[in-house]
Design an enzyme around this catalytic site. Structure first.
Site, PDB file in Angstrom:
ATOM      1  N   HIS A 126      13.989 -15.204  11.742  1.00  0.00           N
ATOM      2  CA  HIS A 126      13.644 -15.198  13.166  1.00  0.00           C
ATOM      3  C   HIS A 126      12.137 -15.352  13.389  1.00  0.00           C
ATOM      4  O   HIS A 126      11.710 -16.119  14.242  1.00  0.00           O
ATOM      5  CB  HIS A 126      14.090 -13.889  13.832  1.00  0.00           C
ATOM      6  CG  HIS A 126      15.584 -13.795  13.983  1.00  0.00           C
ATOM      7  ND1 HIS A 126      16.189 -12.836  14.751  1.00  0.00           N
ATOM      8  CD2 HIS A 126      16.584 -14.534  13.450  1.00  0.00           C
ATOM      9  CE1 HIS A 126      17.503 -12.996  14.710  1.00  0.00           C
ATOM     10  NE2 HIS A 126      17.771 -14.013  13.908  1.00  0.00           N
TER      11      HIS A 126
ATOM     12  N   GLY B  78       2.645   0.851   3.471  1.00  0.00           N
ATOM     13  CA  GLY B  78       2.890  -0.542   3.873  1.00  0.00           C
ATOM     14  C   GLY B  78       2.299  -0.851   5.238  1.00  0.00           C
ATOM     15  O   GLY B  78       2.146  -2.018   5.618  1.00  0.00           O
TER      16      GLY B  78
ATOM     17  N   CYS C 204       0.878  -1.179   0.000  1.00  0.00           N
ATOM     18  CA  CYS C 204       0.000   0.000   0.000  1.00  0.00           C
ATOM     19  C   CYS C 204       0.909   1.220   0.000  1.00  0.00           C
ATOM     20  O   CYS C 204       2.113   1.093  -0.270  1.00  0.00           O
ATOM     21  CB  CYS C 204      -1.004  -0.022   1.155  1.00  0.00           C
ATOM     22  SG  CYS C 204      -0.333   0.153   2.819  1.00  0.00           S
TER      23      CYS C 204
HETATM   24  C1  RB5 Z   1      -4.097   5.270   0.780  1.00  0.00           C
HETATM   25  O1  RB5 Z   1      -4.189   6.618   0.478  1.00  0.00           O
HETATM   26  C2  RB5 Z   1      -3.142   5.033   1.925  1.00  0.00           C
HETATM   27  O2  RB5 Z   1      -3.711   5.464   3.119  1.00  0.00           O
HETATM   28  C3  RB5 Z   1      -2.779   3.582   2.010  1.00  0.00           C
HETATM   29  O3  RB5 Z   1      -2.199   3.175   0.802  1.00  0.00           O
HETATM   30  C4  RB5 Z   1      -1.786   3.196   3.085  1.00  0.00           C
HETATM   31  O4  RB5 Z   1      -0.718   4.070   3.134  1.00  0.00           O
HETATM   32  C5  RB5 Z   1      -2.374   2.915   4.401  1.00  0.00           C
HETATM   33  O5  RB5 Z   1      -1.708   2.492   5.368  1.00  0.00           O
END
Ligand code: RB5
Length: 147
Positions: A99, A69, A66
């Site tokens: 680990h 992450g 994302c």
């Molecule tokens: C999306 O805008 C963003 O919030 C998502 O990709 C991520 O960073 C969330 O943890």
């Protein structure tokens, strides 16, 4: 060859696409569980989908991306049996595997990386769990917690 499930939200879509291409070129069996483009969507949906498939199919791994992450790794870590390491370096990918026995790797497309994402992926897929008693004991304690 090991099967790898992939998932991302819109914020991780482009990096997931690059990882997928790389894995295919290396001969891995892959399954992309979405999202399918950069339209805004919700990371918990994809973190969950990938983690559920990894748990259902022992011996497979997951890679989720994302923007940061963080969100998608939190989602993946809520699924029983899924253990997700959020890594921006080869070192964290290695330690997460050896680990902690991570079976899912999370990365943040919009964040700074210490090492190239593809190198992180390669390390995560290559490294085995450290069989040392103390690490096994700690992984068993994690199992008792649900993951
Ligand atoms: C999306 O805008 C963003 O919030 C998502 O990709 C991520 O960073 C969330 O943890």
């Amino acid at each position: 060859m090991m099967k790898v499930f992939l998932g991302s939200d819109h914020g991780g879509f482009e990096l997931k696409r690059r990882v997928l291409e790389h894995l295919k070129s290396q001969g891995y069996e892959t399954e992309d569980l979405g999202c399918v483009d950069t339209s805004s969507c919700d990371y918990p949906v994809y973190g969950r989908k990938v983690a559920e498939q990894v748990v259902k199919n022992p011996g497979t791994r997951g890679i989720v991306v994302c923007g940061s992450g963080v969100g998608i790794s939190i989602a993946a870590n809520k699924i029983k049996g899924s253990r997700c390491v959020l890594a921006n370096s080869v070192e964290l990918a290695r330690l997460g595997r050896s680990h902690n026995g991570a079976n899912v790797l999370a990365m943040g497309e919009r964040t700074k990386f210490i090492d190239a994402p593809i190198k992180i992926v390669d390390e995560f897929l290559k490294v085995e769990e450290d069989k040392d008693e103390r690490h096994q004991r700690r992984r068993n304690l994690l199992n008792e917690l649900g993951s």
